[in-house]
Design a protein around this motif. Structure first.
Motif, mmCIF file in Angstrom:
data_model
loop_
_atom_site.group_PDB
_atom_site.id
_atom_site.type_symbol
_atom_site.label_atom_id
_atom_site.label_comp_id
_atom_site.label_asym_id
_atom_site.label_seq_id
_atom_site.Cartn_x
_atom_site.Cartn_y
_atom_site.Cartn_z
ATOM 1 N N MET A 1 0.815 -1.212 0.000
ATOM 2 C CA MET A 1 0.000 0.000 0.000
ATOM 3 C C MET A 1 0.857 1.275 0.000
ATOM 4 O O MET A 1 0.603 2.168 -0.811
ATOM 5 C CB MET A 1 -0.986 0.007 1.164
ATOM 6 N N PRO A 2 1.868 1.396 0.843
ATOM 7 C CA PRO A 2 2.690 2.611 0.769
ATOM 8 C C PRO A 2 3.364 2.793 -0.592
ATOM 9 O O PRO A 2 3.477 3.919 -1.087
ATOM 10 C CB PRO A 2 3.738 2.404 1.872
ATOM 11 N N ILE A 3 3.765 1.690 -1.217
ATOM 12 C CA ILE A 3 4.375 1.791 -2.547
ATOM 13 C C ILE A 3 3.346 2.292 -3.551
ATOM 14 O O ILE A 3 3.638 3.175 -4.373
ATOM 15 C CB ILE A 3 4.980 0.434 -2.969
ATOM 16 N N VAL A 4 2.127 1.773 -3.485
ATOM 17 C CA VAL A 4 1.054 2.226 -4.374
ATOM 18 C C VAL A 4 0.757 3.705 -4.141
ATOM 19 O O VAL A 4 0.584 4.470 -5.099
ATOM 20 C CB VAL A 4 -0.216 1.358 -4.187
ATOM 21 N N VAL A 5 0.722 4.127 -2.890
ATOM 22 C CA VAL A 5 0.448 5.530 -2.557
ATOM 23 C C VAL A 5 1.514 6.435 -3.178
ATOM 24 O O VAL A 5 1.196 7.462 -3.792
ATOM 25 C CB VAL A 5 0.367 5.723 -1.027
ATOM 26 N N ILE A 6 2.767 6.059 -3.055
ATOM 27 C CA ILE A 6 3.860 6.864 -3.614
ATOM 28 C C ILE A 6 3.771 6.910 -5.138
ATOM 29 O O ILE A 6 3.916 7.977 -5.745
ATOM 30 C CB ILE A 6 5.228 6.330 -3.143
ATOM 31 N N ILE A 7 3.513 5.775 -5.766
ATOM 32 C CA ILE A 7 3.409 5.729 -7.227
ATOM 33 C C ILE A 7 2.256 6.610 -7.713
ATOM 34 O O ILE A 7 2.409 7.379 -8.673
ATOM 35 C CB ILE A 7 3.256 4.276 -7.721
ATOM 36 N N ILE A 8 1.114 6.523 -7.052
ATOM 37 C CA ILE A 8 -0.035 7.339 -7.467
ATOM 38 C C ILE A 8 0.251 8.824 -7.247
ATOM 39 O O ILE A 8 -0.079 9.659 -8.097
ATOM 40 C CB ILE A 8 -1.326 6.890 -6.742
ATOM 41 N N ALA A 9 0.895 9.164 -6.138
ATOM 42 C CA ALA A 9 1.237 10.567 -5.875
ATOM 43 C C ALA A 9 2.178 11.107 -6.957
ATOM 44 O O ALA A 9 1.988 12.227 -7.454
ATOM 45 C CB ALA A 9 1.860 10.711 -4.493
#
Length: 144
Positions: free
Chosen positions: A119-127
């Motif tokens: 989830m944190p990786i997905v959050v960073i990628i989306i940001a």
């Protein structure tokens, strides 16, 4: 006041609405964490209780800034305003601050396990995508 020089495509609107929904979920997650009741906290495993009870105010503030700046970024993107770029950048910086605490100061991995690392990786990628997308939209003349 200047008007946009380019008309947004359907893809622009689809990405904007999906991003808005994503950031609304982020706001809900923040509110759930910030206002977790004692009863709900007591249900969690001890390690997670200790984690939530030990979160410093600056980390909670970073979480709030990240989700609300992201939400405002999406709203201004859909309004075709250039300020969306700045808001997405502010959101990204706040995400990094929050995750530095989670992964390097608090050792979130011990509490949550490697499976929750996604989830944190997905959050960073989306940001990062939203920063790029808003800058690209500005360059194309969609944002004014």
């Amino acid at each position: 006041m200047t008007n946009s020089t380019s008309k947004p495509t359907t893809v622009f609107w689809i990405i904007g609405v999906i991003a808005l929904l994503w950031n609304i979920m982020g706001v809900v997650a923040y509110l759930a964490q910030a206002y977790i009741s004692d009863e709900d906290l007591a249900i969690l495993p001890e390690a997670e209780q200790a984690y939530y009870n030990g979160i410093p105010a600056w980390v909670t503030a970073a979480f709030a800034i990240s989700v609300f700046a992201g939400l405002l970024g999406c709203i201004t993107l859909l309004m075709k305003k250039k300020i969306a770029v700045i808001l997405f950048f502010i959101s990204f910086i706040a995400i990094i601050v929050q995750f530095v605490y989670n992964f390097f100061i608090q050792d979130f991995m011990e509490i949550s396990g490697a499976a929750r690392m996604a989830m944190p990786i997905v959050v960073i990628i989306i940001a990062l995508f939203l920063i790029w997308f808003s800058k690209d939209s500005e360059k194309k003349g969609i944002l004014s």
